[in-house]
Motif scaffolding. Sequence first.
Motif, PDB file in Angstrom:
ATOM      1  N   TYR A 213       0.845  -1.203   0.000  1.00  0.00           N
ATOM      2  CA  TYR A 213       0.000   0.000   0.000  1.00  0.00           C
ATOM      3  C   TYR A 213       0.875   1.245   0.000  1.00  0.00           C
ATOM      4  O   TYR A 213       1.034   1.883   1.030  1.00  0.00           O
ATOM      5  CB  TYR A 213      -0.902   0.020   1.231  1.00  0.00           C
TER       6      TYR A 213
ATOM      7  N   ILE B 297       1.620   4.801   0.033  1.00  0.00           N
ATOM      8  CA  ILE B 297       0.784   5.982   0.263  1.00  0.00           C
ATOM      9  C   ILE B 297       1.647   7.231   0.148  1.00  0.00           C
ATOM     10  O   ILE B 297       2.663   7.371   0.814  1.00  0.00           O
ATOM     11  CB  ILE B 297       0.137   5.916   1.661  1.00  0.00           C
TER      12      ILE B 297
ATOM     13  N   TRP C 278       0.391   4.363   6.529  1.00  0.00           N
ATOM     14  CA  TRP C 278      -0.519   5.464   6.825  1.00  0.00           C
ATOM     15  C   TRP C 278      -0.082   6.256   8.047  1.00  0.00           C
ATOM     16  O   TRP C 278      -0.762   7.165   8.467  1.00  0.00           O
ATOM     17  CB  TRP C 278      -1.949   4.947   7.007  1.00  0.00           C
TER      18      TRP C 278
ATOM     19  N   THR D 297      -8.501   4.951   0.519  1.00  0.00           N
ATOM     20  CA  THR D 297      -9.184   4.952  -0.767  1.00  0.00           C
ATOM     21  C   THR D 297     -10.469   5.765  -0.748  1.00  0.00           C
ATOM     22  O   THR D 297     -11.057   6.006  -1.790  1.00  0.00           O
ATOM     23  CB  THR D 297      -9.544   3.518  -1.184  1.00  0.00           C
TER      24      THR D 297
ATOM     25  N   ASN E 177      -6.923  -4.078  -8.546  1.00  0.00           N
ATOM     26  CA  ASN E 177      -6.460  -2.792  -8.025  1.00  0.00           C
ATOM     27  C   ASN E 177      -7.607  -1.910  -7.537  1.00  0.00           C
ATOM     28  O   ASN E 177      -7.407  -0.992  -6.767  1.00  0.00           O
ATOM     29  CB  ASN E 177      -5.603  -2.054  -9.060  1.00  0.00           C
TER      30      ASN E 177
ATOM     31  N   VAL F 188      -8.151  -3.496  -3.780  1.00  0.00           N
ATOM     32  CA  VAL F 188      -7.174  -3.453  -2.691  1.00  0.00           C
ATOM     33  C   VAL F 188      -7.349  -2.179  -1.893  1.00  0.00           C
ATOM     34  O   VAL F 188      -7.711  -1.136  -2.415  1.00  0.00           O
ATOM     35  CB  VAL F 188      -5.700  -3.521  -3.157  1.00  0.00           C
ATOM     36  N   PHE F 189      -7.065  -2.295  -0.621  1.00  0.00           N
ATOM     37  CA  PHE F 189      -7.152  -1.174   0.293  1.00  0.00           C
ATOM     38  C   PHE F 189      -8.577  -0.650   0.429  1.00  0.00           C
ATOM     39  O   PHE F 189      -8.831   0.517   0.678  1.00  0.00           O
ATOM     40  CB  PHE F 189      -6.204  -0.050  -0.120  1.00  0.00           C
TER      41      PHE F 189
END
Lengths: 367, 362
Positions: B25, B27, B67, B192, B267, B270-271
Amino acid sequence: MKQIIKKFEPILNKNLNRVESFIQTRPRVNFLFGALFEAFDGLIRSSKDTAKTQPYIRNQMDIKQFMGGILVALFLGWVLPSIYFFGILCVVPKIIVSFVVGVFIVDVLWVILAKEERINEGGFVTCLFIPAFLPPQAPLWLIGVGAAVSILFRNITGGVGMNLLNPALFGRLLLTICFPTMVVTGWQEPFLGMPTIQSLTYGVDAVTHATPLLIYKETREITSYISLLFGTNTGSLGETCRVALIIAGVWLCKKRIANWRIPVAYLGSVFIFSALFFYTIGETMAPPLLQLLSGGLIFAAFFMATDPITTTYTQIGKWIFSIGCGFITVIIRNFTPIPEGVMYAILFMNLVGVPIQSIVLKIKYRA
Amino acid sequence: MGLCMAKTDKDKKVYKNGFNLFEAYPIQFSEKVETVPYDEPAEAFNFPFPDKNIAHIMVNLCPTEPWALPHVRITENNPREFFSKLDRVRTRYFGGSHCHAVISSHEIDLIKEVKEFTWHGDWLHTYLLDPIYPHDAPVLLLKKILGLHLAYGQDTRETGVLILEPQAVAEIFEHYIRGNECSTRLIPLSGTGLGENKILKVKPGTPIQAILDGNVRENITCRVFVDGPLNGSEVKDMRQRIGWTTKNIVILEERDYKTPFSFFRLNELVFTTSLMGELRRCVYCNHCDDMCPVNLEPALYWQCHTRGEKQRARLYGLEKCIECGLCSFICPSKLELLQIIKECKLADSGSRLKDETDYKKI
Ligand code: SF4
Ligand code: SF4
C-alpha cells in the motif's frame, strides 16, 4: 478487451442482480437453483462481504486465486507438453470428459442435492489431475469414472478442507483396484520432432512401449536422462515432460501456493534413499537419478503431495510427511512388483498425517 | 553509540515474520500541511508522566505502517534539533535514563547524519529496523533492543521503559520546556475513500466529522478508522474527538457490493474493506504461520475454536500473540483469525466454572 468488458459489465451486473433477487424471493426456485446460481455467480463476481472485525483490510489472495494458480501451473506443466507429444485429439477430450463428469455432473448434482452453498473450484484441480496420471491410451470412460469417484469421495468425506486423502489419488487407487490392467497398460511412444498440424491433432500412431522403470527392472537398461527430462519417453499423459513440470512447480512454490518444503524434502529423500540402496544393495536397485526422473515422481512431488489440505499443518510435520513419502516410494519401487509407488506413498502418508500432526504438536508445545 | 546493523535480505523479510506494507500500500502524502478549521479551544495538552522510575526511553522513527506520519514531518529534515530536544526532555524529566532511537534502514541520509553526532555522549543509542509490519510493536521492540520480555497488553512503564512517540517529544518540549502553548497536532489522513492523502494540522478536540468534510470522495460509502485499519479501531460515531494520542486516520471505501470480473480488477479492490474473497474452511496453507511475527500457528486456534474447545488454544502459545492482525490479513480462506484469538483469550481468562455449568445444561 478492457473496453468491451467495461461496456458489457453494467448490463451483466444488472441482470445478475435481477436474477439473484428473483431467485432469493422465491423459496421453491431457490431450493432448486439457488446453489447453482450462487456457484456460477461466485465464479465471475467477487463476494460482497466486507471485513467486520479487525483487521479491516485483507490481502487479495483468496482460495479462488489459490486454485487458479494451481490450474495455470498444471496447464503449463502437463497439458501443453502433452498436446505436443500426444496430440490434441488425445488430450483435450480427456480433459473435457473429466471436467464434465467431475465438476458439471457430479459436483453440480451434489450441490443441488446436499444443498451445499457452491461448487468448489477445487474440483477443477482434482479433475485436471485424473487424465494426467493415466496412460495416454486410457479410454475416455475410465477417466469419467475416475473423475466421478474422486469428486464423490471428496464430497462425501466433507468437502474441501475436511478430506483426509487426496481425492484424485483416491480415485486413481480405485481405478487401479477395479481395472488393474487398464491403468498400467497403453503406454504410448510420444511424438518427436517438429510439430505439424497433423502431429498436433492426432499425435503419432500408437506404438506401445514399456515405461523406463519397467525397462530397467527387466533389462537393466537406463533410459537417457535427457530424454527423461524433456519427456520424449513413455509414461502417463501428464508426467513425462519433467522440465515443464519443474518450472511450473517452482513457480507455484514461489507464489507460495505450494509449500517448497514438500518437493524439496520429497525429491531429496527419494534421491538419498535410492542412492543408499543402490550403493549398498547394488544393481537390482534403480540408480538414484533414474528414480528421480522416472514415473510420476516429479509430478506428484510438486502437485499432489503439496495439496495443503491432506498434508499436516505444521511445518515440521510437512518435512516428516514428505520424507516419509520419499522413503515409501523408494521401498515400493524397488522391493515390490508394483511398478510405481508414488500413489501409495502419498495416500499412506495422507493417512498418517493426523497422527504426525498431533505428535508434532505434543512435542512442540508440550501439550 | 551502538549502531547495530541489521543484516537482513529484504525479500526474506517481506514474507517471513511480518509483511512489508509499504510495498502493498504505497501511500503518498501531499507536500502541503493543511490546517483544519475549528473554532473552539483545543483540548489542553497534558502528558501523563509516569510515576515509576524510567531507565530507558524509546523513540521510534521508523513507522512500519504506510498510513503513519512520516517522521520527516517532525524532524523537519533537522534531526540534530530533534535529538537535542529529546536530550532536553530526557535530562529534565527522566534524568539518568538512556534513549534508544529506532531508524528505518532505508534512510541512508538520516543514518549518516546520526552517525556524525559526536556531541551527545553515551545517552543515545540508535538501531536500524526494516519497515516491516509489525516489527515496531512494543513487545517486539523491547525484546529485540533491550532483551526484555513483555506480555502483550502489559504497560511498558512497568519494566521501566517509556515509549515516546516522536511527535510527543516535540510537544513535551514546546509545552513544558519552552512554555509555549501547544494546541495543534499533525494527523495524517489517507485511504481509498479520499481524493488525496493529506497531512492535517488538527486541534485535539476537533470532532472527526470536521476532518472528513470536504476530503471524502462523493458517491461512495466509507468507513473511518483511527490508528490504522490493521491494529486500530473503527469510528462509528463521527462526533468522536481527536485526542492527543490519535496517531492517524484512515478512510477506506466500503465495497459491499459484488464486483464483476474482480480477478482482472484487483487494483480497485485493494485497500478497501472488501474481504476480497469468500469465507471458506481453513486449507492449511501455512500462510498465517509464515506471516506471524512471533511464530505462532493461528490455524490451530481456528481448529480449537470450530471444535468448541476454546480453552485448548492456550496450549499452543496463545498468550504470546501480539494481536497484530497479520494472520487474518493474509488468510486466503478469509477466516477471522484475530477475532478467534481474542475470543479464545477471553474464554481463557473467564472462569472455567461458567463452562462447566454450560456442560451441565446440555
Ligand atoms: S492462512 Fe488461513 S487457510 Fe491458511 S493455514 Fe492459516 S488459517 Fe488456514
Ligand atoms: S495476530 Fe497474533 S497470531 Fe496472528 S499474526 Fe499477529 S501475533 Fe501472530
